[in-house]
Design a protein around this motif. Structure first.
Motif, PDB file in Angstrom:
ATOM      1  N   LEU A   1       0.831  -1.200   0.000  1.00  0.00           N
ATOM      2  CA  LEU A   1       0.000   0.000   0.000  1.00  0.00           C
ATOM      3  C   LEU A   1       0.867   1.252   0.000  1.00  0.00           C
ATOM      4  CD1 LEU A   1      -2.706   1.432   0.165  1.00  0.00           C
ATOM      5  CD2 LEU A   1      -2.693   1.059   2.646  1.00  0.00           C
ATOM      6  N   GLN A   2       1.966   1.185   0.711  1.00  0.00           N
ATOM      7  CA  GLN A   2       2.879   2.326   0.753  1.00  0.00           C
ATOM      8  C   GLN A   2       3.431   2.625  -0.641  1.00  0.00           C
ATOM      9  OE1 GLN A   2       6.921   1.837   2.438  1.00  0.00           O
ATOM     10  NE2 GLN A   2       6.337   3.412   3.936  1.00  0.00           N
TER      11      GLN A   2
ATOM     12  N   THR B   1       0.741   4.039  -2.899  1.00  0.00           N
ATOM     13  CA  THR B   1       0.467   5.435  -2.560  1.00  0.00           C
ATOM     14  C   THR B   1       1.528   6.349  -3.165  1.00  0.00           C
ATOM     15  OG1 THR B   1      -0.548   4.744  -0.470  1.00  0.00           O
ATOM     16  CG2 THR B   1       0.068   7.063  -0.672  1.00  0.00           C
TER      17      THR B   1
ATOM     18  N   LEU C   1      -5.571   6.338  -7.923  1.00  0.00           N
ATOM     19  CA  LEU C   1      -6.030   6.832  -6.618  1.00  0.00           C
ATOM     20  C   LEU C   1      -7.195   6.006  -6.090  1.00  0.00           C
ATOM     21  CD1 LEU C   1      -5.790  10.667  -7.273  1.00  0.00           C
ATOM     22  CD2 LEU C   1      -4.454   9.375  -5.596  1.00  0.00           C
TER      23      LEU C   1
ATOM     24  N   THR D   1      -5.801   2.794  -4.857  1.00  0.00           N
ATOM     25  CA  THR D   1      -5.122   3.054  -3.579  1.00  0.00           C
ATOM     26  C   THR D   1      -6.135   3.198  -2.455  1.00  0.00           C
ATOM     27  OG1 THR D   1      -3.309   4.194  -4.708  1.00  0.00           O
ATOM     28  CG2 THR D   1      -3.562   4.615  -2.357  1.00  0.00           C
TER      29      THR D   1
ATOM     30  N   ALA E   1      -6.693   0.761   0.795  1.00  0.00           N
ATOM     31  CA  ALA E   1      -6.620   1.303   2.157  1.00  0.00           C
ATOM     32  C   ALA E   1      -7.890   0.987   2.938  1.00  0.00           C
ATOM     33  CB  ALA E   1      -6.389   2.810   2.102  1.00  0.00           C
TER      34      ALA E   1
ATOM     35  N   GLY F   1      -7.950   6.709   3.277  1.00  0.00           N
ATOM     36  CA  GLY F   1      -8.405   6.115   2.025  1.00  0.00           C
ATOM     37  C   GLY F   1      -9.767   6.636   1.612  1.00  0.00           C
TER      38      GLY F   1
ATOM     39  N   ILE G   1      -9.431  10.183   0.281  1.00  0.00           N
ATOM     40  CA  ILE G   1      -8.898  10.184  -1.085  1.00  0.00           C
ATOM     41  C   ILE G   1      -9.992   9.842  -2.089  1.00  0.00           C
ATOM     42  CG2 ILE G   1      -7.351   8.952  -2.670  1.00  0.00           C
ATOM     43  CD1 ILE G   1      -5.369   8.710  -0.321  1.00  0.00           C
TER      44      ILE G   1
ATOM     45  N   CYS H   1      -3.304  12.309   0.121  1.00  0.00           N
ATOM     46  CA  CYS H   1      -2.336  11.268  -0.263  1.00  0.00           C
ATOM     47  C   CYS H   1      -1.081  11.342   0.620  1.00  0.00           C
ATOM     48  CB  CYS H   1      -1.955  11.422  -1.725  1.00  0.00           C
ATOM     49  SG  CYS H   1      -3.293  11.059  -2.886  1.00  0.00           S
TER      50      CYS H   1
ATOM     51  N   LEU I   1      -1.883   9.871   3.977  1.00  0.00           N
ATOM     52  CA  LEU I   1      -1.858   8.406   3.961  1.00  0.00           C
ATOM     53  C   LEU I   1      -0.429   7.896   3.950  1.00  0.00           C
ATOM     54  CD1 LEU I   1      -3.169   5.639   3.729  1.00  0.00           C
ATOM     55  CD2 LEU I   1      -3.326   5.988   1.250  1.00  0.00           C
ATOM     56  N   LEU I   2       0.418   8.491   3.110  1.00  0.00           N
ATOM     57  CA  LEU I   2       1.804   8.053   3.037  1.00  0.00           C
ATOM     58  C   LEU I   2       2.515   8.250   4.363  1.00  0.00           C
ATOM     59  CD1 LEU I   2       4.039   6.959   1.173  1.00  0.00           C
ATOM     60  CD2 LEU I   2       4.620   9.335   0.621  1.00  0.00           C
TER      61      LEU I   2
END
Length: 346
Positions: free
Chosen positions: A202-203, A206, A274, A277, A281, A294, A297, A334, A337-338
């Motif tokens: 996921l990282q 993203t 996106l 992603t 998430a 998530g 986004i 974003c 999230l990161l």
């Protein structure tokens, strides 16, 4: 307790205050994107023909001063080609958005520098942060210089607007500064990585989505800089996601139909990335902070798509500005999230 230990403790207890200050700066940059977008879309950016960081903080204070500034504006091509015969009242409608744009930039410099000095002198900042924050201040000053580099291109003979690539440089530099301030604010507020295990996929996804988003935003500056939406014509299949005639042998930097298509193609790819992603998430078992990011986004990317289409079809300046500002909010989500995925493992 030693002085160094006391300073460290003070810096740690001041994290909420320092992060709030940095969040305020992020908010001011976001507002600046809106002001700058409106200035660009209305063609107001060339109404002030000099760069005076200190004296320029004051607007014209007399009729004579207004007339002198207007007379100077009448010498450039934008007036002679687009606004011939404009009166002083019309000039003022151009002047004020650009003046507010520059004044807001000066205010951001003050909001960054003065608290930085106070926090540093009172020990509210960890020493390791001070050089980095000073660098951010320098980056802000450089952004002002890049802004003038952009505006000055509009004064070339025969030019009625700034060069699109300089506009893109100005915007991109602003986004680098914004992300730097935002990441710093998040790290000050949450210094310890708390990402759950097994979220490296996921990282990485993203990070890819952020890269695509940045590229799409960069391409969008060329749409704005060349007024590419003016060629939107469904009857000729221009601006509806189809490659224009002659593509890809057309100019990617000056042909309006090509610029519009490139932005739309990138936007479609970015939207898919996106949404994937966001879905990953939301389906993860990483906890509420990851799922909330998530969901944010997902909502913002759908809003961004809607605003983009609406701005294209209606050609309304307000919708175009909202589209730009929402892009920054999407980038913010974003980055959030990161940041929450720091320390994730495979």
């Amino acid at each position: 307790m030693s002085k160094s230990s006391a300073a460290t403790a003070a810096g740690q207890t001041s994290r909420p205050l320092v992060s709030a200050w940095l969040y305020l700066l992020c908010f001011m940059i976001w507002i600046m994107v809106g002001i700058g977008g409106y200035t660009r879309e209305t063609g107001s950016g060339l109404s002030i023909m000099n760069w005076d960081p200190i004296i320029g903080a004051l607007p014209p204070m007399s009729t004579a001063a207004w007339n002198a500034l207007f007379a100077k504006y009448q010498t450039i091509s934008q007036y002679q080609i687009l606004h011939k015969g404009m009166d002083l009242a019309g000039f003022k409608t151009l002047f004020w958005p650009e003046y507010i744009h520059r004044l807001w930039g000066r205010l951001m410099g003050v909001v960054l520098l003065l608290p930085l000095i106070v926090f540093a002198l009172t020990g509210r900042l960890e020493k390791r942060l001070i050089p980095w924050l000073l660098l951010l201040f320098v980056m802000g000053g450089l952004q002002g210089a890049i802004g003038w580099f952009m505006v000055s291109s509009g004064f070339f003979a025969g030019s009625t607007a700034v060069e699109p690539w300089r506009l893109s440089l100005h915007f991109s530099a602003a986004m680098v500064l914004y992300v730097s301030v935002l990441w710093t604010a998040l790290t000050v507020r949450h210094p310890t990585p708390t990402a759950p295990f097994e979220q490296r996929g996921l990282q990485r996804l993203t990070m890819l989505a952020i890269l695509l988003l940045f590229c799409t935003m960069f391409a969008g500056t060329f749409v704005s800089g060349t007024h590419a939406i003016s060629v939107f014509d469904p009857a000729k299949s221009i601006g509806i996601g189809m490659p224009p005639p002659g593509y890809p042998h057309t100019s990617f930097l000056s042909d309006q139909a090509t610029i519009l298509f490139n932005h739309q193609a990138l936007a479609t790819l970015t939207t898919l990335a996106l949404l994937i992603t966001a879905t990953k998430a939301l389906r993860s078992n990483a906890g509420a902070p990851i799922r909330d990011a998530g969901l944010t986004i997902a909502c913002l990317v759908l809003l961004q798509f809607t605003l983009g289409v609406s701005a294209l079809v209606s050609k309304m300046i307000d919708l175009g500005v909202a589209h730009q500002m929402n892009a920054v909010l999407l980038l913010t989500a974003c980055i959030l999230l990161l940041h929450r995925l720091r320390g994730a493992t495979a």
